[in-house]
Every structure is written in C-alpha cells, then in structure tokens.
Design a protein around this motif. Structure first.
Motif, PDB file in Angstrom:
ATOM      1  N   ALA A 137       1.749  -3.367   4.814  1.00  0.00           N
ATOM      2  CA  ALA A 137       2.518  -2.287   4.192  1.00  0.00           C
ATOM      3  C   ALA A 137       1.590  -1.136   3.833  1.00  0.00           C
ATOM      4  O   ALA A 137       1.908   0.040   4.065  1.00  0.00           O
ATOM      5  N   ALA A 138       0.433  -1.447   3.255  1.00  0.00           N
ATOM      6  CA  ALA A 138      -0.544  -0.405   2.921  1.00  0.00           C
ATOM      7  C   ALA A 138      -1.012   0.315   4.177  1.00  0.00           C
ATOM      8  O   ALA A 138      -1.165   1.547   4.189  1.00  0.00           O
ATOM      9  N   GLN A 139      -1.220  -0.434   5.257  1.00  0.00           N
ATOM     10  CA  GLN A 139      -1.645   0.180   6.515  1.00  0.00           C
ATOM     11  C   GLN A 139      -0.572   1.133   7.036  1.00  0.00           C
ATOM     12  O   GLN A 139      -0.879   2.233   7.499  1.00  0.00           O
ATOM     13  N   SER A 140       0.691   0.737   6.951  1.00  0.00           N
ATOM     14  CA  SER A 140       1.780   1.588   7.432  1.00  0.00           C
ATOM     15  C   SER A 140       1.942   2.843   6.587  1.00  0.00           C
ATOM     16  O   SER A 140       2.324   3.898   7.089  1.00  0.00           O
ATOM     17  N   LEU A 141       1.655   2.728   5.279  1.00  0.00           N
ATOM     18  CA  LEU A 141       1.824   3.872   4.376  1.00  0.00           C
ATOM     19  C   LEU A 141       0.639   4.844   4.428  1.00  0.00           C
ATOM     20  O   LEU A 141       0.736   5.961   3.933  1.00  0.00           O
ATOM     21  N   ARG A 142      -0.449   4.419   5.029  1.00  0.00           N
ATOM     22  CA  ARG A 142      -1.658   5.246   5.044  1.00  0.00           C
ATOM     23  C   ARG A 142      -1.410   6.617   5.644  1.00  0.00           C
ATOM     24  O   ARG A 142      -1.963   7.626   5.169  1.00  0.00           O
ATOM     25  N   ASP A 143      -0.580   6.694   6.664  1.00  0.00           N
ATOM     26  CA  ASP A 143      -0.350   7.962   7.361  1.00  0.00           C
ATOM     27  C   ASP A 143       0.875   8.714   6.860  1.00  0.00           C
ATOM     28  O   ASP A 143       1.275   9.716   7.465  1.00  0.00           O
ATOM     29  N   GLU A 144       1.485   8.237   5.769  1.00  0.00           N
ATOM     30  CA  GLU A 144       2.650   8.911   5.192  1.00  0.00           C
ATOM     31  C   GLU A 144       2.181   9.887   4.120  1.00  0.00           C
ATOM     32  O   GLU A 144       1.789   9.485   3.022  1.00  0.00           O
ATOM     33  N   ALA A 145       2.209  11.176   4.431  1.00  0.00           N
ATOM     34  CA  ALA A 145       1.655  12.179   3.526  1.00  0.00           C
ATOM     35  C   ALA A 145       2.383  12.236   2.193  1.00  0.00           C
ATOM     36  O   ALA A 145       1.786  12.590   1.164  1.00  0.00           O
ATOM     37  N   ASP A 146       3.667  11.884   2.179  1.00  0.00           N
ATOM     38  CA  ASP A 146       4.469  12.004   0.959  1.00  0.00           C
ATOM     39  C   ASP A 146       4.537  10.712   0.149  1.00  0.00           C
ATOM     40  O   ASP A 146       5.266  10.646  -0.842  1.00  0.00           O
ATOM     41  N   SER A 147       3.804   9.693   0.560  1.00  0.00           N
ATOM     42  CA  SER A 147       3.841   8.415  -0.154  1.00  0.00           C
ATOM     43  C   SER A 147       2.430   7.927  -0.446  1.00  0.00           C
ATOM     44  O   SER A 147       1.467   8.307   0.224  1.00  0.00           O
ATOM     45  N   ARG A 148       2.327   7.084  -1.462  1.00  0.00           N
ATOM     46  CA  ARG A 148       1.059   6.471  -1.836  1.00  0.00           C
ATOM     47  C   ARG A 148       1.235   4.959  -1.897  1.00  0.00           C
ATOM     48  O   ARG A 148       2.326   4.467  -2.174  1.00  0.00           O
ATOM     49  N   ALA A 149       0.152   4.237  -1.644  1.00  0.00           N
ATOM     50  CA  ALA A 149       0.153   2.780  -1.741  1.00  0.00           C
ATOM     51  C   ALA A 149      -0.825   2.361  -2.828  1.00  0.00           C
ATOM     52  O   ALA A 149      -2.011   2.718  -2.786  1.00  0.00           O
ATOM     53  N   ILE A 150      -0.324   1.628  -3.808  1.00  0.00           N
ATOM     54  CA  ILE A 150      -1.145   1.147  -4.919  1.00  0.00           C
ATOM     55  C   ILE A 150      -1.093  -0.370  -4.908  1.00  0.00           C
ATOM     56  O   ILE A 150      -0.037  -0.975  -5.164  1.00  0.00           O
ATOM     57  N   ALA A 151      -2.194  -1.011  -4.576  1.00  0.00           N
ATOM     58  CA  ALA A 151      -2.239  -2.470  -4.469  1.00  0.00           C
ATOM     59  C   ALA A 151      -2.474  -3.090  -5.839  1.00  0.00           C
ATOM     60  O   ALA A 151      -3.384  -2.677  -6.574  1.00  0.00           O
ATOM     61  N   VAL A 152      -1.667  -4.094  -6.174  1.00  0.00           N
ATOM     62  CA  VAL A 152      -1.784  -4.841  -7.432  1.00  0.00           C
ATOM     63  C   VAL A 152      -1.761  -6.322  -7.059  1.00  0.00           C
ATOM     64  O   VAL A 152      -0.699  -6.890  -6.788  1.00  0.00           O
ATOM     65  N   PHE A 153      -2.930  -6.941  -7.039  1.00  0.00           N
ATOM     66  CA  PHE A 153      -3.051  -8.297  -6.511  1.00  0.00           C
ATOM     67  C   PHE A 153      -3.514  -9.276  -7.586  1.00  0.00           C
ATOM     68  O   PHE A 153      -4.429  -8.981  -8.369  1.00  0.00           O
ATOM     69  N   GLY A 154      -2.897 -10.454  -7.586  1.00  0.00           N
ATOM     70  CA  GLY A 154      -3.298 -11.522  -8.485  1.00  0.00           C
ATOM     71  C   GLY A 154      -3.853 -12.691  -7.693  1.00  0.00           C
ATOM     72  O   GLY A 154      -3.260 -13.104  -6.689  1.00  0.00           O
ATOM     73  N   TYR A 155      -4.996 -13.206  -8.132  1.00  0.00           N
ATOM     74  CA  TYR A 155      -5.652 -14.319  -7.441  1.00  0.00           C
ATOM     75  C   TYR A 155      -5.869 -15.486  -8.396  1.00  0.00           C
ATOM     76  O   TYR A 155      -5.975 -15.289  -9.613  1.00  0.00           O
ATOM     77  N   ARG A 156      -5.988 -16.660  -7.808  1.00  0.00           N
ATOM     78  CA  ARG A 156      -6.377 -17.823  -8.616  1.00  0.00           C
ATOM     79  C   ARG A 156      -7.842 -17.688  -9.000  1.00  0.00           C
ATOM     80  O   ARG A 156      -8.222 -17.938 -10.139  1.00  0.00           O
ATOM     81  N   ASP A 157      -8.680 -17.302  -8.020  1.00  0.00           N
ATOM     82  CA  ASP A 157     -10.103 -17.117  -8.314  1.00  0.00           C
ATOM     83  C   ASP A 157     -10.695 -15.997  -7.459  1.00  0.00           C
ATOM     84  O   ASP A 157     -10.762 -14.861  -7.905  1.00  0.00           O
ATOM     85  N   GLU A 158     -11.102 -16.279  -6.213  1.00  0.00           N
ATOM     86  CA  GLU A 158     -11.780 -15.276  -5.394  1.00  0.00           C
ATOM     87  C   GLU A 158     -10.822 -14.192  -4.892  1.00  0.00           C
ATOM     88  O   GLU A 158      -9.743 -14.486  -4.394  1.00  0.00           O
ATOM     89  N   HIS A 159     -11.265 -12.940  -4.963  1.00  0.00           N
ATOM     90  CA  HIS A 159     -10.458 -11.783  -4.565  1.00  0.00           C
ATOM     91  C   HIS A 159     -10.651 -11.543  -3.062  1.00  0.00           C
ATOM     92  O   HIS A 159     -11.287 -10.582  -2.637  1.00  0.00           O
ATOM     93  N   PHE A 160     -10.048 -12.387  -2.244  1.00  0.00           N
ATOM     94  CA  PHE A 160     -10.364 -12.421  -0.818  1.00  0.00           C
ATOM     95  C   PHE A 160      -9.798 -11.256  -0.011  1.00  0.00           C
ATOM     96  O   PHE A 160     -10.254 -10.990   1.098  1.00  0.00           O
ATOM     97  N   ALA A 161      -8.799 -10.549  -0.520  1.00  0.00           N
ATOM     98  CA  ALA A 161      -8.143  -9.512   0.292  1.00  0.00           C
ATOM     99  C   ALA A 161      -8.447  -8.082  -0.139  1.00  0.00           C
ATOM    100  O   ALA A 161      -8.022  -7.143   0.529  1.00  0.00           O
ATOM    101  N   ASP A 162      -9.173  -7.894  -1.229  1.00  0.00           N
ATOM    102  CA  ASP A 162      -9.424  -6.527  -1.720  1.00  0.00           C
ATOM    103  C   ASP A 162     -10.123  -5.660  -0.688  1.00  0.00           C
ATOM    104  O   ASP A 162      -9.837  -4.467  -0.556  1.00  0.00           O
TER     105      ASP A 162
END
Length: 279
Positions: A137-162
């Motif tokens: 979803a963030a990748q698709s929104l990257r090229d949308e000039a009128d929209s922003r993507a704000i990632a809010v991620f919760g992990y058990r421990d290691e932040h593997f996708a940041d």
C-alpha cells in the motif's frame, strides 16, 4: 513473437479473469529474523496487476498437500514479486528452504484490494505478519501527489519491516510489546493528523483483536477504516467456504468478498457498537 505466457495474459485480460495456476522461478529467499522469511519470485502478470492487500496462493510440491497457502504481496519490483511470511508449518517451512533458480506454482492475484482512490493521509496500521500488505500500500501511494502514507507498525520484538516501509512511506513509526502497541502510536500521531486539515483514512492488517481496537479508535474520531482480514483460507477463491466471517450483509467469504472490508461492513464502527449494545 509473443510467448505462450504472453498469450495467456492477453486472453485473461480480454476475458476478465486471472490466469490459471502456473510455475514461476524463485529469485531470492532471505531470512529477515528468526522464523520470518522474504521470498521473491518472478511473474509478469501478478507484478503488473496486483493491488494492495490482494494475495497470491503458493502450492507445495508435495502432492499430498493439495491446499495452497495464501500470502499478501509486500512489494513489486519490475516483474519480481515479494512476500514476507512466518515459518509456522509444513508449507511455509518448504517455501523457506527454496533458493534462487528453484520453481514454485502460484495463482493470483486474488481478493479485493484496499481502496486508495481518495486524496488523504493514509495511516497504515499493521501488527506482526499483518504488515506485508501495508508495505505494498505504501509503495502504491508513493507516486500519489495528493496522498501521504504514514506507517504505524507493532511488533512482538524485532522491527523486521521498517527498512522496507522506509523506502515508500512518508513517515514510519513502530513499537514493540515492551513499549506499548499501535494504539499508543495512534494517540501520539492524532493531534498532528487532526490539525493537518486533511482527510485521514486507516488501512489495517494484523490480529483481529488489534484491528477491532483500531476500528473502534478510528470510529470515535470519525475516521474511515479499511481492514484486511487474516482468516484461514483453504482454496483462496471461494470454493471451499472455509473462510467465512460475519458482516452486516450476513456471512461473507474473506477470499472472495475480502480480504478488505470497511469497519462499517464488519459492524466495527460506532453504529455497529450501538447495535451490539442494544442486542
């Protein structure tokens, strides 16, 4: 001269259906953390047609294991498609041991995607292995000039996708169980979102209790929420009826009507809460 696969793609486009199960080549398999793997394969059709929150089926090479495993797509690069998954059973263990040059059977893309048509601040709220579809979803929104993507991620421990989210999202905020949860982050971010004057839309994927809590949080603030459900699937295309859930419209198959549903469709918004209280 077009290849047989190109002809299949053209025929599928003309007829409006997805190409059948097919064999593709593995490009890379990488262990991100203990038990979490990123697998990349090459498939022209999926790469050029998949939309955020849609999924693909991977099939075991063992003929005794007939049912596929569904995985949300996390990233597309040219004709390469990446998935991130946890090794939890026979199928995922088999997939984690593949190497570049191996082959695997796939089917997809399947399911109903997130709706990203409105100009808005999209807050991508993910928990654990619900995070991968939000990366796309963030990748698709990257090229949308009128929209922003704000990632809010919760992990058990290691932040593997940041590291992957940072390639596409305007902001990346993450937290693990020792610090709090995604609602902790949403509370911190809400004043700035509210003051921006822009529409806020939440896209969420992860454990059901987390998504229900996020939908409730959003409803109290008048924020629309789209939830990608993680129901266990059998076939992945509406035949086995193993993935049904309750919605306002009755029982729905997640693989077919979803995996994306609005909070209102699920009855997880303020109206649904009132109805449940009155029941």
């Amino acid at each position: 001269m077009p290849t047989a696969f190109t002809r299949t793609v053209e025929q599928a486009q003309e007829a409006g259906f997805t190409p059948t199960r097919r064999t593709v080549s593995i490009v890379a398999v990488k262990q991100l953390t203990a038990g979490i793997v990123r697998l990349t394969f090459r498939d022209e059709y999926i790469a050029h047609h998949v939309r955020p929150a849609q999924f693909v089926n991977l099939y075991s090479s063992n003929p005794m294991h007939l049912m596929p495993r569904p995985f949300g797509v996390s990233e597309v690069d040219g004709d390469e498609v990446s998935l991130i998954f946890a090794v939890v059973g026979f199928g995922t263990d088999e997939f984690s041991k593949l190497t570049a040059g191996d082959t695997i059977d796939v089917l997809g893309p399947l399911g109903t995607p997130f709706n990203l048509d409105e100009a808005a601040d999209y807050v991508l709220v993910g928990g654990g292995l619900g995070i991968p579809p939000l990366l796309e979803a963030a990748q698709s929104l990257r090229d949308e000039a009128d929209s922003r993507a704000i990632a809010v991620f919760g992990y058990r421990d290691e932040h593997f996708a940041d590291i992957y989210a940072a390639k596409y999202a305007d902001e990346v905020h993450s937290i693990d169980e020792s610090e709090g949860n995604v609602l902790t982050l949403l509370e911190r971010l809400w004043p700035a979102l509210e003051e921006s004057g822009r529409k806020t839309i939440i896209l969420s994927c992860g454990p059901t209790p987390m998504m229900r809590a996020v939908a409730t949080w959003a409803s109290k603030r008048g924020v629309d929420a789209q939830l990608s459900m993680e129901q266990r699937m059998g076939c992945g295309y509406g035949t086995c009826v193993a993935c049904t859930i309750d919605t306002r419209a009755g029982r729905e198959k997640v693989c077919e009507a979803g995996p994306v549903f609005t909070a209102h469709q699920l009855g997880w918004d303020a109206d649904g809460a009132e109805a449940n209280a009155d029941a």
